[in-house]
Design a protein around this motif. Sequence first.
Motif: not given
Lengths: 791, 153
Positions: A196-199, A300, A699-702, A717, A777-778
């Motif tokens: 699950t992506g950090r967002h 995350d 949404e993703h905090c890359v 973002y 995700q995402p």
Amino acid sequence: MNELSSVDRPNSYIGRSVPRPNAKRLVAGRGQYVDDLRLPRMVHVAFLRSPHAHARILSIDSTAAKAAPGVVRVVTGAEMAAVCTPWVGVLHHLKGLKSAPQHALVVDRACWQGEPVVAVVARTRAEAEDAVGLVEVAWQELPAAVDMEAALATGTPVIHPDLGDNLAFTREHVGGEPDACFADAESVVVQAVFHTGRHTGVCLEGRAILADYNPAEGRLTAYHSNQAPHMMQTVFAKHLGLREGDVRVVCRDVGGSYGIKVHVYPDEMATAALSKMLGRPVKFAADRMEGMVSDIHARDHRIAARAAVTKDGVITAMEIDDLTGIGPYSVYPRTSAVEGNQVVNLCGGPYGLRGYKARTTVVFQNKTPTCQYRAVGHPIATTVTEGLVDLAAEAIGMDPAEIRRRNLLADDVYPFRNLAGLAFEGLSHHACLTKLLAMMDYEGLKAERDALRAKGVYRGIGIASFIELTNPSPFMYGIGGARISAMDGATVRLDPDGSVAIASGVTEQGQGTEAMLAQIVAGAVGVDLSRVRVTTGDTETTPYGGGTWASRGAGIGGEAALQAGNALREQILVIAGAMLQAAPESLDVRGDAVVDRDTGAERLPLEELGRIVYFRGDTLPKDLPRELVATRHYTPKDYPFAFTNGAQASYLEVDVETGFVKLLRHWCVEDCGTVINPMLVDEQIRGGVVQGLGGALLEHCVYSPEGQLLTGSLADYLLPMSGEMPDIAVAHVETPTKESALGAKGAGEAGTAGAPAAVQNAINDALRPFGARVFAQPFTPARILPALGKI
Amino acid sequence: MKLDLSLTVNGEAVSARIEPRMHLVDFLREVLDLTGSHAGCEHGVCGACSILVNGQMVRGCLMLAVQAEGAEVWTVEGLTETGAIAALQEAFVARNALQCGFCTPGMLVAAATLLKANPTPTREEIREGISGNYCRCTGYHAIIDAIEQAARA
């Protein structure tokens, strides 16, 4: 007296879709968000933030900044530490959870890019920002622990050497006989690794606080964009050396929160401390760029999971191994271990398993801290659980709806305690699924999907059942030592003109809290809705309470309001009985007047009763009580949480050439018990669904390998836009909780809990002809195209 | 350095001496106390600061106040007082097309701009038309409903 329930009273507003009274103000641009407020002698603060993920401060030179136009004060971490004590984000009941002391400003070592380091106070925000650019910090960059997978590996820097390692918390739970289920030779085992992506929440109104310390009276007033004013009152008092009674927290309009604005942030604490240091009002309003690196992030997680299913479709066991990186500190005071803990609690939740094993490993890393964001842990647990259920269905060749029918807890099994130890008072999984399938015309949709597939159009249908934790008791935070109230109060008062004022400890961030309270009290007392006004969000004028989080506003705050409204009505009837020489039991209040209970004939307008009580008390019997104000509090006691449930479905199309996903329709059926205002509940569901869809698709905090946030603006973002979101159909099944007279459970997080799982399953359904699957995700083209073998 | 600025805001003549770097939305909020226009991202993405400048929808965070010299500016406050967006406002309240309300003033400007160009838009056209304005609370469905309702009114 035969007490009519709130729902049955003649002038009840329960179950009616009335507009929110505060909406008119907001559409006219007359909201009062923190940044709209201005006080005499107010100054503004801007922060120099760490440009590095991990770095030591060698020296700070503020000479030029102090001399810049408009600058009032420049404060470093050491000076700040003398005014504001550090905090540690642990709770006793999360056994073994550890964290390090966190300061309002970095004292010697920054642990994430964006951590506030130096505060510059100036006449305007622009001047403060100008001067921030003049502060010279000599940094010694340190190796950063960025990748959560490597957090515990040898050679990875230990972020807080005093803690020994980067392990913040771990918990394993075993229920039933998972090993035996997985060893069963007749069963099929399916497995996947989910990400699950950090967002983050991206409240359109950034975090903001206007702190006004008045040295003449030794009191701090904080106008705060926050969900939990009483919690913040305690926090400010404790860390600024004030008595709780000398701190007032006021939350007027809050421009979105979703859990983001319920945590303690170092820059906000620093702002309150600066006001105490300067003896004048100080405003901080986070801009978007600093919000992206300093608002809490969430979700995350990497989850390795497997399930055992018999050939006739009985899912017997699930095993979950969750890893999550929470940044360098566990966030105070709710902690950053709750999300992982919820994954352990919630996986497999809708199903009757024979074996369950789950573990979470919560590690420190040099990224923005994570903490509770809307539907804490639920979208993660639901994505994993429902992903496994679809894999199981595919493995044995069973329809996804049918395998759920065979495994969901029966609607007549309650009360029920599952293998994770959760106690369910009453759920309605089958009723919800049945309603969902009918709403979406499941069979028709499948036929359409199959027909289009033959034409090279790849559509998918995804279903997700879920449970949702609402109405938390003191078992959520109080038992862990946090001064976060699980109780909430409401004061209801009849004024001389016959109008009713409510003051409540739960808060409004647009959910419709104030409308909900007004509806409940109008019905309980017996007055027209237009005669009721509501105050929330002020520690000085509302009863003590927890605020609004964990879907507790209606279930807890609403019940307190109902009890207080009933009590006021009884007070009115005692006085009216004396005035009318009638037994109070023979009277009722309806339509702003005291009436004969049996005939409904009007006997006395409330306005007249108010006039007599307040201005001509001399005409009433001497010993007659004349209180026209009642306060009641409510805390859930029978169950630690009021679990709710629901089911969602997504219908979408995957462009197998580009990897883009087009959402076509979305459905949600959920059960929040008594529905007070169907329109507002539906809108909570829809908004929650879209936040879930954002996390699932956009949404993703890359981060870079060095720990730099690469998606730190809204240009990078991505948030859901109206053009790419579908219409969302919502329906309800109502299983009221028996714990309260109102029967309401929470609804605010159900949408977010189930949406990503439904989308994941729909995408994988669309990709099935290609044997492709995605679980990270995402679900962007960059994930879908490799799964298809296209790149 | 400061520059003189004269313009019309919500039908009133306004003069001020301001720094040339000041954005139009900050001028409206901080100098004129018109706090209905909101700064949501300050880089032109979210649309919360949408206002009308010479009849065109503009992001108040992407325009300097001094660029509005001589211009006619309308914000949610003025549009409310003249009744120009009354039908939309009524529909937004009736349909609960707002939650926290932070995006709403900008959303109303976007909706009014859309309806001016296309008085009877389809749902898809409405979705496209307001795609430059983020709403984080509603999931948009209710906003689409409200604009559709206002268009029919």
